[in-house]
Scaffold this active site. Structure first.
Site, mmCIF file in Angstrom:
data_model
loop_
_atom_site.group_PDB
_atom_site.id
_atom_site.type_symbol
_atom_site.label_atom_id
_atom_site.label_comp_id
_atom_site.label_asym_id
_atom_site.label_seq_id
_atom_site.Cartn_x
_atom_site.Cartn_y
_atom_site.Cartn_z
ATOM 1 N N CYS A 1 -39.556 15.715 -28.606
ATOM 2 C CA CYS A 1 -40.651 15.039 -28.384
ATOM 3 C C CYS A 1 -41.885 15.589 -27.780
ATOM 4 O O CYS A 1 -43.146 15.292 -27.977
ATOM 5 C CB CYS A 1 -40.612 13.614 -27.820
ATOM 6 S SG CYS A 1 -39.113 12.792 -28.651
ATOM 7 N N HIS B 1 -47.269 10.569 -27.133
ATOM 8 C CA HIS B 1 -46.258 10.555 -28.098
ATOM 9 C C HIS B 1 -45.643 9.222 -28.700
ATOM 10 O O HIS B 1 -45.459 8.351 -27.798
ATOM 11 C CB HIS B 1 -45.069 11.437 -27.565
ATOM 12 C CG HIS B 1 -43.686 11.196 -28.351
ATOM 13 N ND1 HIS B 1 -43.772 11.602 -29.860
ATOM 14 C CD2 HIS B 1 -42.628 10.858 -28.055
ATOM 15 C CE1 HIS B 1 -42.385 11.183 -30.049
ATOM 16 N NE2 HIS B 1 -41.628 10.698 -29.050
ATOM 17 N N ASN C 1 -41.074 7.015 -35.009
ATOM 18 C CA ASN C 1 -41.112 8.058 -34.142
ATOM 19 C C ASN C 1 -40.896 9.295 -34.799
ATOM 20 O O ASN C 1 -39.655 9.598 -35.484
ATOM 21 C CB ASN C 1 -40.052 7.927 -32.936
ATOM 22 C CG ASN C 1 -40.090 8.991 -32.051
ATOM 23 O OD1 ASN C 1 -40.373 10.096 -32.104
ATOM 24 N ND2 ASN C 1 -39.017 8.675 -30.743
#
Ligand code: COA
Length: 331
Positions: free
Chosen positions: A113, A258, A288
């Site tokens: 990430c 993020h 995500n």
């Protein structure tokens, strides 16, 4: 003194929309559970056989078009992904080949990430020392084909989506603009809190059917631990960026965290005391997308006019490793 500026952005997500409701045909879950815990409404999944380099290519083509450049104008590729096309070589070389270019260096970044911010740190350093003038930085992920789409894997399967985001970076002599700061961190003590155990060289052999049967090849996450650390480390990294540059949260126009989980980004917003209009969120549409989430959100914010010349943009990420960081960019 040279600084790094973002010349253009691009993104691509597959056309196939998978709603929360769609997921209920494979696992015991519900739209309500997913929305309430994560803010996700739908995500995109690739068709079979589409890899991370394919999504990266589409995002790159958009970024090239926006910059008025050809692929042959690029002098370096940095590609961040946790879902490489193959175990080796890196996905960057497959992207290079698909773009129809050769000889330029390709670096793969494996920082999940935080991959986009880690990649930006490398690109920024290389540009500032004059090594390269046109660096393609792309974050790309195909999660869908690796997720365990059963009730056993529901804690992660509902969260992740496929997509790619790209930026083209180049030098500027304008001291007021460009990348003002980057801070990156890691704490390997937490490596197993969000990871995929196998295949890997710590096993002999790297992969046998038993690993698959016992779940070693599916993403595993201690969700609450991830949550707990993310809501501390992202605000810390933002404050670190502001301290290093002598700026304040009032100076920041847009924060792009993020897109891990809406509850995480809302907690970050609360800790920092930021108003809604400064936070960018698109997790409802894409889930995500790991290394792709920041450049996708960045592209959307630029395309919608939320980020314009002079805007102060703050990026922050947290994820597997644990790794985290922040970057401040004057657009
Ligand atoms: N649908 C329905 N129920 C689910 C589910 C799903 N997709 N996933 C888990 N559950 C169940 C669990 O089995 C558990 O049931 P039980 O109480 O009968 O044992 C219950 O929901 C609660 O599980 P728990 O894991 O305690 O939920 P939570 O409130 O901690 O929320 C997360 C789980 C993953 C949403 C949350 O921990 C989180 O947001 N963590 C951060 C994750 C993240 O963003 N990761 C990416 C970072 S880069």
């Amino acid at each position: 003194m040279l600084r790094t500026e973002v010349l253009s952005t691009g993104f691509y997500v597959p056309e196939r929309v998978i709603t929360n409701h769609d997921l209920t045909q494979w696992m015991d879950t519900s739209d309500e559970w997913i929305r309430q815990r994560s803010g996700i409404v739908e995500r995109r999944w690739v068709e079979d056989g589409v890899g991370s380099s394919d999504l990266a290519k589409a995002a790159t083509e958009q970024a090239l078009e926006m910059a008025g450049l050809q692929a042959t104008d690029l002098d370096c590729i940095i590609l961040a992904t946790l879902s490489p096309d193959h175990f080796f070589p890196g996905t960057g070389v497959f992207l290079q080949r698909k773009l129809g270019i050769k000889n330029i260096p390709c670096l793969d970044v494996r920082n999940q990430c935080s991959g986009f911010i880690y990649g930006l740190a490398v690109a920024d350093a290389w540009i500032r020392i004059g090594l390269f003038k046109r660096i393609l930085l792309v974050g790309t992920e195909v999660h869908s084909s690796g997720l365990e789409k059963t009730t056993a894997g529901r804690d992660t399967a509902v969260l992740f989506g496929d997509g790619a985001g790209a930026v083209i970076l180049g030098p500027t002599e304008d001291a007021e603009r460009g990348v003002l700061s980057i801070h990156i961190h890691a704490d390997g003590r937490h490596a197993e809190k969000l990871w995929m155990d196998a295949p890997g060289s710590s096993y002999t052999p790297w992969l046998v059917p038993e690993y698959i049967a016992s779940g070693l090849t599916r993403p595993q996450m201690e969700g609450r631990e991830v949550f707990k650390h993310a809501v501390v480390k992202m605000p810390e990294a933002v404050r670190e960026a502001l301290e290093a540059t002598g700026l304040s949260l009032d100076d920041v126009d847009v924060v792009i965290p993020h897109q891990a989980n809406l509850r995480i980004t809302q907690a970050v917003q609360k800790v920092l005391g930021l108003p809604d209009e400064k936070m960018v969120s698109n997790i409802d549409k894409y889930g995500n997308t790991t290394a792709a989430s920041i450049p996708i959100a960045l592209h959307e914010a630029v395309a919608s006019g939320r980020i314009k010349r002079g805007s102060l943009v703050c990026l922050t990420a947290f994820g597997s490793g644990f790794t985290w960081g922040s970057a401040l960019i004057r657009w």
